[in-house]
Design a protein around this motif. Sequence first.
Motif, PDB file in Angstrom:
ATOM      1  N   LYS A 159      28.225  59.597  60.834  1.00  0.00           N
ATOM      2  CA  LYS A 159      26.867  59.987  61.207  1.00  0.00           C
ATOM      3  C   LYS A 159      25.974  58.768  61.471  1.00  0.00           C
ATOM      4  N   PHE A 160      26.329  57.633  60.871  1.00  0.00           N
ATOM      5  CA  PHE A 160      25.449  56.471  60.893  1.00  0.00           C
ATOM      6  C   PHE A 160      25.925  55.314  61.751  1.00  0.00           C
ATOM      7  N   SER A 161      26.991  55.491  62.546  1.00  0.00           N
ATOM      8  CA  SER A 161      27.475  54.358  63.332  1.00  0.00           C
ATOM      9  C   SER A 161      28.160  54.772  64.623  1.00  0.00           C
ATOM     10  N   LEU A 162      28.144  53.842  65.564  1.00  0.00           N
ATOM     11  CA  LEU A 162      28.796  53.977  66.854  1.00  0.00           C
ATOM     12  C   LEU A 162      29.511  52.653  67.088  1.00  0.00           C
ATOM     13  N   VAL A 163      30.813  52.703  67.382  1.00  0.00           N
ATOM     14  CA  VAL A 163      31.640  51.495  67.403  1.00  0.00           C
ATOM     15  C   VAL A 163      32.284  51.297  68.778  1.00  0.00           C
ATOM     16  N   ASN A 164      32.322  50.049  69.232  1.00  0.00           N
ATOM     17  CA  ASN A 164      32.985  49.688  70.475  1.00  0.00           C
ATOM     18  C   ASN A 164      34.481  49.549  70.196  1.00  0.00           C
ATOM     19  N   LEU A 165      35.301  50.404  70.807  1.00  0.00           N
ATOM     20  CA  LEU A 165      36.747  50.395  70.573  1.00  0.00           C
ATOM     21  C   LEU A 165      37.407  49.065  70.936  1.00  0.00           C
ATOM     22  N   ALA A 166      36.820  48.326  71.838  1.00  0.00           N
ATOM     23  CA  ALA A 166      37.397  47.050  72.268  1.00  0.00           C
ATOM     24  C   ALA A 166      37.473  46.038  71.129  1.00  0.00           C
ATOM     25  N   TYR A 167      36.677  46.212  70.084  1.00  0.00           N
ATOM     26  CA  TYR A 167      36.636  45.260  68.978  1.00  0.00           C
ATOM     27  C   TYR A 167      37.272  45.772  67.690  1.00  0.00           C
ATOM     28  N   VAL A 168      37.881  46.950  67.753  1.00  0.00           N
ATOM     29  CA  VAL A 168      38.496  47.526  66.553  1.00  0.00           C
ATOM     30  C   VAL A 168      39.881  46.930  66.348  1.00  0.00           C
ATOM     31  N   ILE A 169      40.150  46.464  65.128  1.00  0.00           N
ATOM     32  CA  ILE A 169      41.488  46.040  64.754  1.00  0.00           C
ATOM     33  C   ILE A 169      42.246  47.323  64.452  1.00  0.00           C
ATOM     34  N   MET A 170      43.310  47.569  65.198  1.00  0.00           N
ATOM     35  CA  MET A 170      44.021  48.838  65.068  1.00  0.00           C
ATOM     36  C   MET A 170      44.625  48.987  63.676  1.00  0.00           C
ATOM     37  N   PRO A 171      44.279  50.062  62.992  1.00  0.00           N
ATOM     38  CA  PRO A 171      44.760  50.283  61.632  1.00  0.00           C
ATOM     39  C   PRO A 171      46.239  50.655  61.615  1.00  0.00           C
ATOM     40  N   SER A 172      46.893  50.335  60.504  1.00  0.00           N
ATOM     41  CA  SER A 172      48.322  50.627  60.385  1.00  0.00           C
ATOM     42  C   SER A 172      48.584  51.962  59.715  1.00  0.00           C
ATOM     43  N   LYS A 173      47.546  52.567  59.132  1.00  0.00           N
ATOM     44  CA  LYS A 173      47.764  53.838  58.434  1.00  0.00           C
ATOM     45  C   LYS A 173      46.952  54.959  59.055  1.00  0.00           C
ATOM     46  N   THR A 174      47.436  56.170  58.818  1.00  0.00           N
ATOM     47  CA  THR A 174      46.743  57.361  59.281  1.00  0.00           C
ATOM     48  C   THR A 174      46.657  58.310  58.098  1.00  0.00           C
ATOM     49  N   VAL A 221      42.728  57.387  59.185  1.00  0.00           N
ATOM     50  CA  VAL A 221      41.928  56.168  59.161  1.00  0.00           C
ATOM     51  C   VAL A 221      40.665  56.421  58.346  1.00  0.00           C
ATOM     52  N   SER A 222      40.408  55.575  57.348  1.00  0.00           N
ATOM     53  CA  SER A 222      39.192  55.755  56.549  1.00  0.00           C
ATOM     54  C   SER A 222      38.185  54.629  56.772  1.00  0.00           C
ATOM     55  N   LYS A 228      33.448  46.114  58.171  1.00  0.00           N
ATOM     56  CA  LYS A 228      34.172  47.345  57.881  1.00  0.00           C
ATOM     57  C   LYS A 228      33.227  48.534  58.037  1.00  0.00           C
ATOM     58  N   ILE A 229      33.622  49.442  58.930  1.00  0.00           N
ATOM     59  CA  ILE A 229      32.819  50.622  59.231  1.00  0.00           C
ATOM     60  C   ILE A 229      33.537  51.844  58.662  1.00  0.00           C
ATOM     61  N   PRO A 230      32.910  52.583  57.761  1.00  0.00           N
ATOM     62  CA  PRO A 230      33.569  53.769  57.188  1.00  0.00           C
ATOM     63  C   PRO A 230      33.697  54.899  58.209  1.00  0.00           C
ATOM     64  N   VAL A 231      34.772  55.665  58.069  1.00  0.00           N
ATOM     65  CA  VAL A 231      35.006  56.841  58.900  1.00  0.00           C
ATOM     66  C   VAL A 231      34.807  58.060  58.008  1.00  0.00           C
ATOM     67  N   SER A 232      34.008  59.010  58.468  1.00  0.00           N
ATOM     68  CA  SER A 232      33.758  60.204  57.659  1.00  0.00           C
ATOM     69  C   SER A 232      35.033  61.036  57.539  1.00  0.00           C
ATOM     70  N   ARG A 233      35.148  61.770  56.449  1.00  0.00           N
ATOM     71  CA  ARG A 233      36.346  62.592  56.205  1.00  0.00           C
ATOM     72  C   ARG A 233      36.580  63.597  57.328  1.00  0.00           C
ATOM     73  N   ARG A 234      35.523  64.143  57.842  1.00  0.00           N
ATOM     74  CA  ARG A 234      35.641  65.159  58.899  1.00  0.00           C
ATOM     75  C   ARG A 234      36.132  64.579  60.220  1.00  0.00           C
ATOM     76  N   ARG A 235      36.008  63.288  60.397  1.00  0.00           N
ATOM     77  CA  ARG A 235      36.375  62.677  61.685  1.00  0.00           C
ATOM     78  C   ARG A 235      37.661  61.860  61.625  1.00  0.00           C
ATOM     79  N   HIS A 236      38.372  61.882  60.490  1.00  0.00           N
ATOM     80  CA  HIS A 236      39.629  61.129  60.358  1.00  0.00           C
ATOM     81  C   HIS A 236      40.598  61.422  61.493  1.00  0.00           C
ATOM     82  N   ALA A 237      40.918  62.686  61.693  1.00  0.00           N
ATOM     83  CA  ALA A 237      41.917  63.075  62.697  1.00  0.00           C
ATOM     84  C   ALA A 237      41.450  62.735  64.110  1.00  0.00           C
TER      85      ALA A 237
END
Length: 101
Positions: free
Chosen positions: A53-68, A70-71, A81-90
């Motif tokens: 709800k509180f952030s918008l992120v540029n995908l070009a700068y995301v370090i691709m996570p190794s786990k799913t 993604v939190s 580090k930008i948190p991902v809400s539980r509802r938006r994990h998938a």
Amino acid sequence: MSLRIKINDILWIKGLGNYSILILKNGRTYTSSRTLKVFELLLKEHGFIRPSKFSLVNLAYVIMPSKTPVSILQLKPTLEKIPVSRRRHAEIANLLLQYNS
């Protein structure tokens, strides 16, 4: 006064009520009176995702996570580090897979 910022220079945008803070890759920050929703509509087609709800992120700068699922999204130059809400994990995991391929 109008300020011109290149879209590719924006790492992420933090929402604060009716204001937004733009964080650039050079470390500078700018405050805007536009809401995060306005920026989301403007930047969605430019590779920006909204992990919470509180952030918008540029995908070009995301370090691709190794786990799913993604939190946390980590950004390249700053290691922010930008948190991902539980509802938006998938949804975020799906977007990252599509962006990676």
